[in-house]
Design a protein around this motif. Structure first.
Motif, PDB file in Angstrom:
ATOM      1  N   THR A  37       0.830  -1.200   0.000  1.00 44.96           N
ATOM      2  CA  THR A  37       0.000   0.000   0.000  1.00 44.96           C
ATOM      3  C   THR A  37       0.867   1.255   0.000  1.00 44.96           C
ATOM      4  O   THR A  37       1.758   1.404   0.835  1.00 44.96           O
ATOM      5  CB  THR A  37      -0.927   0.024   1.228  1.00 44.96           C
ATOM      6  N   LEU A  38       0.622   2.160  -0.953  1.00 43.10           N
ATOM      7  CA  LEU A  38       1.346   3.431  -1.012  1.00 43.10           C
ATOM      8  C   LEU A  38       0.675   4.496  -0.151  1.00 43.10           C
ATOM      9  O   LEU A  38       1.347   5.309   0.491  1.00 43.10           O
ATOM     10  CB  LEU A  38       1.417   3.918  -2.466  1.00 43.10           C
ATOM     11  N   TRP A  39      -0.644   4.508  -0.170  1.00 50.35           N
ATOM     12  CA  TRP A  39      -1.408   5.492   0.609  1.00 50.35           C
ATOM     13  C   TRP A  39      -2.796   4.951   0.843  1.00 50.35           C
ATOM     14  O   TRP A  39      -3.373   4.289  -0.021  1.00 50.35           O
ATOM     15  CB  TRP A  39      -1.507   6.813  -0.170  1.00 50.35           C
ATOM     16  N   SER A  40      -3.349   5.207   2.019  1.00 46.73           N
ATOM     17  CA  SER A  40      -4.719   4.806   2.296  1.00 46.73           C
ATOM     18  C   SER A  40      -5.310   5.702   3.380  1.00 46.73           C
ATOM     19  O   SER A  40      -4.577   6.317   4.170  1.00 46.73           O
ATOM     20  CB  SER A  40      -4.782   3.336   2.738  1.00 46.73           C
ATOM     21  N   GLY A  44     -15.439   5.972   7.358  1.00 49.94           N
ATOM     22  CA  GLY A  44     -16.529   5.094   7.743  1.00 49.94           C
ATOM     23  C   GLY A  44     -16.025   3.676   7.946  1.00 49.94           C
ATOM     24  O   GLY A  44     -15.034   3.452   8.649  1.00 49.94           O
ATOM     25  N   GLU A  45     -16.678   2.726   7.296  1.00 48.08           N
ATOM     26  CA  GLU A  45     -16.273   1.322   7.430  1.00 48.08           C
ATOM     27  C   GLU A  45     -15.237   0.904   6.401  1.00 48.08           C
ATOM     28  O   GLU A  45     -14.726  -0.207   6.475  1.00 48.08           O
ATOM     29  CB  GLU A  45     -17.507   0.416   7.250  1.00 48.08           C
ATOM     30  N   THR A  46     -14.914   1.776   5.451  1.00 49.90           N
ATOM     31  CA  THR A  46     -14.096   1.381   4.310  1.00 49.90           C
ATOM     32  C   THR A  46     -12.756   2.094   4.300  1.00 49.90           C
ATOM     33  O   THR A  46     -12.678   3.312   4.530  1.00 49.90           O
ATOM     34  CB  THR A  46     -14.832   1.678   2.990  1.00 49.90           C
ATOM     35  N   GLU A  47     -11.686   1.341   4.010  1.00 51.79           N
ATOM     36  CA  GLU A  47     -10.347   1.898   3.820  1.00 51.79           C
ATOM     37  C   GLU A  47     -10.116   2.083   2.316  1.00 51.79           C
ATOM     38  O   GLU A  47     -10.207   1.133   1.544  1.00 51.79           O
ATOM     39  CB  GLU A  47      -9.288   0.958   4.390  1.00 51.79           C
ATOM     40  N   TYR A  48      -9.845   3.319   1.901  1.00 56.37           N
ATOM     41  CA  TYR A  48      -9.602   3.643   0.500  1.00 56.37           C
ATOM     42  C   TYR A  48      -8.106   3.868   0.307  1.00 56.37           C
ATOM     43  O   TYR A  48      -7.461   4.530   1.140  1.00 56.37           O
ATOM     44  CB  TYR A  48     -10.361   4.910   0.101  1.00 56.37           C
ATOM     45  N   GLY A  49      -7.537   3.323  -0.798  1.00 49.56           N
ATOM     46  CA  GLY A  49      -6.107   3.513  -0.971  1.00 49.56           C
ATOM     47  C   GLY A  49      -5.586   3.123  -2.339  1.00 49.56           C
ATOM     48  O   GLY A  49      -6.330   2.640  -3.206  1.00 49.56           O
ATOM     49  N   PHE A  50      -4.282   3.374  -2.520  1.00 50.46           N
ATOM     50  CA  PHE A  50      -3.565   3.041  -3.746  1.00 50.46           C
ATOM     51  C   PHE A  50      -2.423   2.096  -3.399  1.00 50.46           C
ATOM     52  O   PHE A  50      -1.746   2.278  -2.374  1.00 50.46           O
ATOM     53  CB  PHE A  50      -3.006   4.297  -4.418  1.00 50.46           C
ATOM     54  N   LYS A  51      -2.188   1.110  -4.278  1.00 53.79           N
ATOM     55  CA  LYS A  51      -1.101   0.170  -4.082  1.00 53.79           C
ATOM     56  C   LYS A  51      -0.035   0.348  -5.156  1.00 53.79           C
ATOM     57  O   LYS A  51      -0.226   1.082  -6.133  1.00 53.79           O
ATOM     58  CB  LYS A  51      -1.635  -1.257  -4.043  1.00 53.79           C
ATOM     59  N   LEU A  52       1.079  -0.345  -4.993  1.00 53.23           N
ATOM     60  CA  LEU A  52       2.272  -0.107  -5.800  1.00 53.23           C
ATOM     61  C   LEU A  52       2.080  -0.420  -7.272  1.00 53.23           C
ATOM     62  O   LEU A  52       2.476   0.348  -8.144  1.00 53.23           O
ATOM     63  CB  LEU A  52       3.449  -0.926  -5.245  1.00 53.23           C
TER      64      LEU A  52
END
Length: 439
Positions: A37-40, A44-52
């Motif tokens: 994970t680069l950023w997250s 609420g109940e959900t983790e939003y993010g970007f991966k490599l």
């Protein structure tokens, strides 16, 4: 192009996310890419993010697999396949929280599960409509007009052409005794505007009407009206019968399963149209998208064989099929070729990028509908099978066996995932060493 690809993948997952949340499911993760994970950020109940690795995306939903029938997720039974099933259920059970019992994916009605799984592909289809509508309606596309651009004075066979090119300086020029070109013999010349064919009016963009009439009436005279310098003229044109490659609506040459070019006996007049970049009416977009979907589906149907062909081309002098599959690297290289072209305008470059993104979203739409897990189509088929099974048991008053257990399909899931990985590596390698290039 990378931003456009990420946008398309991100909205594909939004297509799953929105109906899942609307139906009350808990969605722990929404991720673009794979790997570390680069950023997250959790909202609420959900983790939003970007991966490599920006090679896809995913959301996680609670309760994708039904619990063990005995109520114990940790049940240990013999058999490799059963162990895979139990381990998957055990791993999912550990993610459950108090209150999740009534928020499981498998607990939803079948139509809601199908809606969630089709949400992603349908989002890609919608994006394809948007991108291609902008191109066709806003920017326009190369269109054959009713103005004549060239007329062949005579018709030469391929053998005649080769003999003249090798024999003297006259080359492929016409000589006395050659078969005259049908359109030239009828008096039609470059610059004329076709106004009527076989008694039917021809509009400024209806060159296909003339083409179709010529192809359908080999050896039969066709009434043609045209204007020259503001004056209308009438003539009769008799097409010659000839063998020509069969092309689809996209202008691509069609081939048989073994790669042989399809041909058909059609009429030939020796006449060419003036091509202009003209906008299309919005109602022509669905047909254009449909032709693209059909073309991509034909590639996906025999995708493994196509990838083998790409591999052979990558490791040999064989040419690569320009209409075959390519990876994101290949799409990026095509975008790079477009960027490097000084002879086309910025406007045309933007239109080309949007066309690429439209085609990419059509590919994502078709590919995700393959009826195998872990793809969306596999989950849709599982839900439909459950509905059929429940209906059958209800008719014959049998006990409802409950949700379809997709953990039994894990070997297929792993095999499909491994095949996708192998094909991806092959395509990326081919796109580096022998890419599909423009021109």
């Amino acid at each position: 192009m990378l931003v456009g690809i990420g946008f398309s993948i991100g909205l594909h997952e939004v297509g799953h996310l929105l109906p899942a949340k609307a139906f009350g499911l808990r969605v722990p993760k929404y991720m673009i890419g794979f790997g570390p994970t680069l950023w997250s950020k959790k909202k609420g109940e959900t983790e939003y993010g970007f991966k490599l690795l920006p090679l896809g995306g995913y959301i996680t939903m609670i309760g994708m697999y039904p619990p063990a029938k005995d109520g114990s997720i940790k049940a240990s039974r013999s058999g490799f396949l059963q162990q895979l099933s139990d381990e998957a259920k055990h791993a999912e059970a550990e993610t459950l929280q108090p209150g999740d019992e009534k928020r499981l994916f498998v607990g939803l009605p079948v139509w809601k599960r199908i809606t969630i799984m089709l949400g992603g592909p349908l989002m890609n289809l919608l994006l394809a409509f948007v991108f291609l509508s902008i191109v066709l309606v806003g920017f326009g596309t190369s269109t054959a007009t009713s103005r004549v651009n060239e007329v062949y004075q005579c018709v030469l066979t391929q053998q005649q052409q080769q003999e003249r090119n090798a024999g003297d300086s006259v080359g492929g020029q016409c000589q006395p005794g050659d078969t005259p070109g049908p359109a030239y013999a009828a008096g039609i010349r470059a610059g004329d505007v076709i106004t009527s064919v076989d008694g039917k009016a021809v509009g400024p963009q209806d060159w296909s009407a003339l083409t179709q009439a010529i192809q359908d009436k080999a050896g039969s005279p066709i009434a043609v009206k045209y204007t020259r310098d503001g004056t209308e003229h009438s003539t009769s044109l008799t097409p010659l019968k000839t063998s020509r490659p069969v092309t689809n609506r996209l202008g691509q040459v069609e081939t048989t399963r073994d790669g042989t070019v399809k041909t058909a006996e059609v009429g030939f007049a020796g006449i060419g149209s003036t091509v202009q970049n003209l906008p299309k009416p919005i109602w022509e977009v669905p047909a254009f998208v449909g032709e693209n979907v059909k073309a991509v589906a034909n590639v996906v149907i025999d995708l493994p064989a196509r990838v083998v062909g790409v591999a052979k081309a990558a490791f040999s002098p064989e040419p690569r099929d320009p209409n075959g599959p390519m990876s994101i690297v290949g799409v990026g290289r095509i975008a790079g070729d477009i960027t490097a072209m000084d002879q086309i305008t910025v406007k045309d470059k933007i239109a080309s990028y949007l066309s690429l993104l439209g085609s990419l979203n059509i590919a994502l739409f078709v590919f995700n509908l393959i009826p195998l897990t872990p793809l969306d189509g596999g989950h849709v088929v599982g839900a439909l099978w459950e509905k059929i099974r429940k209906t059958f048991n209800k008719i014959f008053k049998r006990k409802d066996p409950g949700p379809v257990d997709l953990t039994k399909m894990l070997p297929v899931t792993y095999a499909v995932a491994a095949l996708m990985l192998i094909m991806g590596v092959v395509l990326i390698y081919a796109d580096i060493v022998k890419p599909v290039t423009l021109g």
